[in-house]
Every structure is written in C-alpha cells, then in structure tokens.
Design an enzyme around this catalytic site. Structure first.
Site, mmCIF file in Angstrom:
data_model
loop_
_atom_site.group_PDB
_atom_site.id
_atom_site.type_symbol
_atom_site.label_atom_id
_atom_site.label_comp_id
_atom_site.label_asym_id
_atom_site.label_seq_id
_atom_site.Cartn_x
_atom_site.Cartn_y
_atom_site.Cartn_z
ATOM 1 N N CYS A 229 -44.153 -12.008 -33.865
ATOM 2 C CA CYS A 229 -44.946 -13.117 -33.322
ATOM 3 C C CYS A 229 -46.066 -13.506 -34.295
ATOM 4 O O CYS A 229 -45.784 -13.989 -35.381
ATOM 5 C CB CYS A 229 -45.473 -12.754 -31.934
ATOM 6 S SG CYS A 229 -45.989 -14.203 -30.974
ATOM 7 N N HIS B 149 -40.973 -10.612 -28.820
ATOM 8 C CA HIS B 149 -41.588 -9.392 -28.314
ATOM 9 C C HIS B 149 -40.519 -8.554 -27.614
ATOM 10 O O HIS B 149 -39.557 -9.080 -27.063
ATOM 11 C CB HIS B 149 -42.691 -9.724 -27.306
ATOM 12 C CG HIS B 149 -43.869 -10.414 -27.903
ATOM 13 N ND1 HIS B 149 -44.750 -9.781 -28.745
ATOM 14 C CD2 HIS B 149 -44.319 -11.689 -27.764
ATOM 15 C CE1 HIS B 149 -45.703 -10.636 -29.098
ATOM 16 N NE2 HIS B 149 -45.459 -11.795 -28.521
#
Length: 509
Positions: free
Chosen positions: A336, A448
């Site tokens: 991310c 994630h």
C-alpha cells in the site's frame, strides 16, 4: 435462544483492554449458542479493514466479528476517525470517507445530532439481526467535558438499553479511585446503566485482592463480575500501534530476518502479525539504519501520510539505508503506502494529504503515484501474475497460484512510468492487475493481508531456502487465530462470574 440485553464494555480510561474483553465475550456468546455481533459507534484508529461490501471499518470490530463468527459490516463501526496529524482526522461514515476534520470542529455540538442519528440507526439495524450486541465504549466513560457530544459511551448505552460493565485496569494502579471516581462523575440516570465492574490485567495472587473486591462492591453498590489476570500467551490482533513498542527491534541469527520499517504514520501493521508467528522467520520493527542492513527482507508498510513519511525517511537516512540494503542483496517489498514509497515519485497536486505536492520516491520500482481524493476499499481474490518473469523464477507457481485473498484500502493511483514495461505482481479475479514486480527481490502491492496467505509467504521466503532447512514449516494462520479466540474465551470464562452476567443480561428493569 433466549433474548439477551445488549452489553457494553466501557472503560475507566483508554487502553484498559475493552476491545479484547469485547472480543472474548463475542466468542463466549457464540460458544454458548447465541448469535452475537460487535458494535462501536465511533472508533479512532489507523488500523482499518475492508468489509465484504468494500467499505471501511476499524480493525478491532473486524477482529470482534471474527471472534463472533459473523461477517464484518459497517453497521458494527459506523463512524471511524483516521488521524492524519495531531489535530486532524479523516472521517469515515458508514464505510466511506466524508472529509478531513479538525478535532475542535469535530467535537463541537453543532452538527452532532446528524452523526448521532447515523450511529443509532446503524445500531438499530444490527440489533434486528443479532443477539446479543456486544458494544464497546471509547476512552473513559466519564469524560464530562465531552458529555454533550459523546456518541460512544453512555448516550449509546442509553439508546441501546444496554447493561454496562465498567472495565478497570489494575495493572496501571489506582483501580479503586478510577472505578469509584468514574461512577461518581456520572449522572444518576447514567449510573443506573452500570450493572457490573470487571477488573482487568491482574497480576499476582488473587487472594490478596479478595478483600478489595468486597470493598469495591460496598463502595460502589455494584457487583464485581470478575478479575481477569494479565496474560502473555494469547495472541489477538491489536488495534493500537502502541503495541509495536513491545515487539522485537533487532535482527537475530539462524532465521530469515524480516525488517518492517517503522513509519511515523504507519497503518495496518496487522499485515505482519502472521510473520511474527512463522517459525522460519524473525520479524522486527526498526528505523535503525544498522539493523536495516542486517535484514534479508525489508517490508515497507502502509502509511496514512505517504508524502510526510517519505520526507521523514529521506531526512533520517532510512531511505538511503533501504536502497543500499537492496543493492547488497536484500529483498524489498512495499504494501500500500509502502508500495507508493518504492516508486519514482509521489505526486499530490490537489493537496489530498497536505502541502507537499511532489517528492521523489526510493526509485526501486518504475512506477509513479498520483494522490486522489477518492478512496479505494474492497476485498479481493487474486493470483500471482503468471508472466514470463515469474515463470522464470524457481518457484512452485502451481502452489502459489492457488486463489489468494486480501483487501485494498488506499487513496491514489500507481502506474508504470512511460518507459517501463507492464509487470504486475498480482492478477485479480475480475481481470484487473495489482502492484509491480521487478524480480524476486523487488516488488510492491496495494493488497493488505497478502501475507496472511501461506502460499505467498512461501513465495517470498523461497530464495532463502538455505536458511529454512531447520526452521520448521509455515502454519495455518486462520486456524491459529481461531485457537487464540478460544484460548481468550477460556481465559476470561475462568475468571468471571458468567452466571451472574447472564442473570444481569436477562433481568428486565
């Protein structure tokens, strides 16, 4: 099953263990044949999670839902505040961001009723589907300066008709004063909702505290429903990054050393929990340049403020240490915000994050990130992209390319620079691609939870086979988490008066 009153676990202060106690009761009620669900009207955390509908809630409620054995939903945490500085937070309402708010403006009375209606409506919807609702309070139950704007504690308990168990932390000292003082600061109609006191994090011989239990009951006129000992051998995902202070900060000999870079605005650090339990790995958190040099694998985590963290990494020498470690053979992977950091540049011309409009990245990936105001939140299924580069790698793609799962929560788009080849790390189930793959030592992803997939960890560790010979094998993280919820429930059961709690939750006023 008999209908139970909703129950709220509220605290004498922050960090008394309300989230963990609520998770324990979600699992206890489930074990006892009920159909519970968690609820927290407002949560403040950087550790968030994407629901099956692709909306965002606090990680603690996702963990509690997992303990309850139900899918997480935004109704379980309708209001999420994600701090972006010491004074401002992104406000996420019913899973979607509605803008950034200054703390002073947010806690003003004006406009508060609209938020109150939203969180109460979310609770009402949840209460029609589950029995019982396990509510979690926030901070202290008796913040009298915020009484008129409180959405989480007694106003929510009153709306829900919840029986409140007041949780006090004996480990920090002053438990008698904190419990009694918290109760005395409540208004009479609020105090009537408090039906029990639970003492958490007890250390030592309980016999020494038994006289204190009676003193507390006589003083407060409320029964003590349990004294729960401190534990060290139960692992439940933490919501607060303060927990990182207790984790390892140095490399070790004999295992694959994986360093997670400590960012100032680090978010979703639970991405790395599975690696903490993997017997083949020693995971440590650091921004010490000497320790970074000892790592076999360096992980750049998510960030709530990518540009601010990028600026800090360049200032403190960590950026140069990561680049140097990669040049000397370390694998570097970004997740991310960490993926964004690894690129050629991060641009924010619309000031989505702040005043910085552009910074050069670490230059490890040939990608450019452009910050946008629209947030992407979704759960995903994916495989490693089976391109020629990956196929040439000496890995078992048939194993790795079983279907993997994870979730995205990010702002910004990342694309290859104009002269870079297309080389995604992952192929999503819907045909989209994710991330960028240079080689086995350099890659990034927006997903994630990618490390919760044993096959991906095997892929990540495979180049270090020489260190893995005597280190054991990977384990089933999902099974591990289920075992931990059961251990937590058993631990709490042993030290509470559960028949009394059931009596409280079935007695009508």
């Amino acid at each position: 099953m008999k209908k139970l009153h909703p129950v709220m676990f509220a605290g004498t202060g922050s960090d008394v263990g309300k989230s963990i106690i609520a998770a324990a009761f979600c699992r206890i009620f489930r074990q006892d044949g009920y159909h519970p669900a968690p609820f927290k009207a407002q949560n403040m955390a950087l550790n968030s999670y994407a629901t099956p509908e692709g909306l965002e809630i606090g990680r603690a409620q996702a963990v509690q839902a997992e303990a309850a054995g139900v899918p997480c939903h935004t109704d379980m945490n309708p209001l999420l505040l994600k701090p972006s500085s010491d004074h401002t937070s992104q406000v996420v309402l019913n899973g979607r961001p509605i803008g950034n708010r200054d703390a002073y403006d947010y806690f003003r009375v004006e406009g508060r009723e609209e938020l109150r209606r939203e969180v109460c409506s979310a609770y009402d919807r949840l209460a029609t589907r589950y029995n019982p609702i396990v509510l979690e309070g926030a901070g202290s139950i008796s913040e009298i300066n915020l009484r008129d704007t409180d959405l989480v504690n007694l106003p929510m308990a009153l709306h829900a008709g919840a029986d409140v168990i007041l949780v006090g932390d004996i480990d920090r000292g002053g438990v008698f004063a904190s419990v009694y003082g918290s109760l005395m600061l409540l208004r009479p109609h609020e105090r009537e909702r408090i039906k029990g006191i639970l003492i958490n994090k007890f250390r030592g011989d309980i016999r020494l505290f038994e006289p204190g239990i009676k003193m507390l009951e006589d003083l407060c006129g409320i029964p003590v429903v349990g004294v729960v000992p401190y534990y060290r051998d139960i692992y439940i995902e933490e919501e607060d990054s303060l927990a990182l202070a207790t984790k390892s900060v140095q490399a070790e000999q004999g295992k694959v050393n994986i360093a997670v870079i400590l960012l100032r605005h680090l978010s979703n650090f639970t991405d790395f929990n599975v690696l903490e339990r993997d017997p083949r790995v020693h995971l440590f958190y650091t921004n010490n340049t000497d320790e970074i040099a000892k790592a076999d694998i360096i992980l750049l985590p998510g960030s709530k403020s990518t540009l601010a963290d990028l600026h800090e990494l360049r200032r403190n020498g960590v950026a140069q240490a990561v680049i140097r470690a990669h040049r000397e053979g370390a694998t570097v992977m970004g997740i991310c915000g960490g993926y964004q950091l690894m690129g050629q540049e991060v641009c924010d011309p619309d000031h989505v994050e702040g005043e910085i409009e552009r910074l050069p990245g670490l230059g490890l990936l040939p990608v450019s990130t452009h910050m946008t105001g629209e947030k992407v939140t979704r759960q995903v299924r994916f495989q490693l992209a089976n391109n020629s580069t990956l196929s040439a790698a000496n890995c078992q793609l048939s194993t790795v390319n079983s279907q993997l799962t994870g979730y995205e929560i990010h702002m910004g788009t990342t694309i290859p620079t104009h002269d870079a080849p297309v080389s995604p790390l992952n192929l999503l189930e819907d045909g989209r691609t994710d991330g960028y793959y240079v080689n086995r030592t350099c890659m990034g992803t927006y997903i994630h939870g990618i490390l919760d997939n044993p096959a991906f960890i095997d892929f990540l560790l495979e180049p270090f086979a020489d260190k893995l010979a005597d280190a054991g094998t990977a384990f089933d993280y999902q099974q591990f988490k289920e075992e931990q919820y059961d251990k937590l429930a058993d631990h709490v059961r042993r030290h509470i008066n559960l028949p009394l709690i059931y009596q409280i939750l079935t007695t009508h006023d």
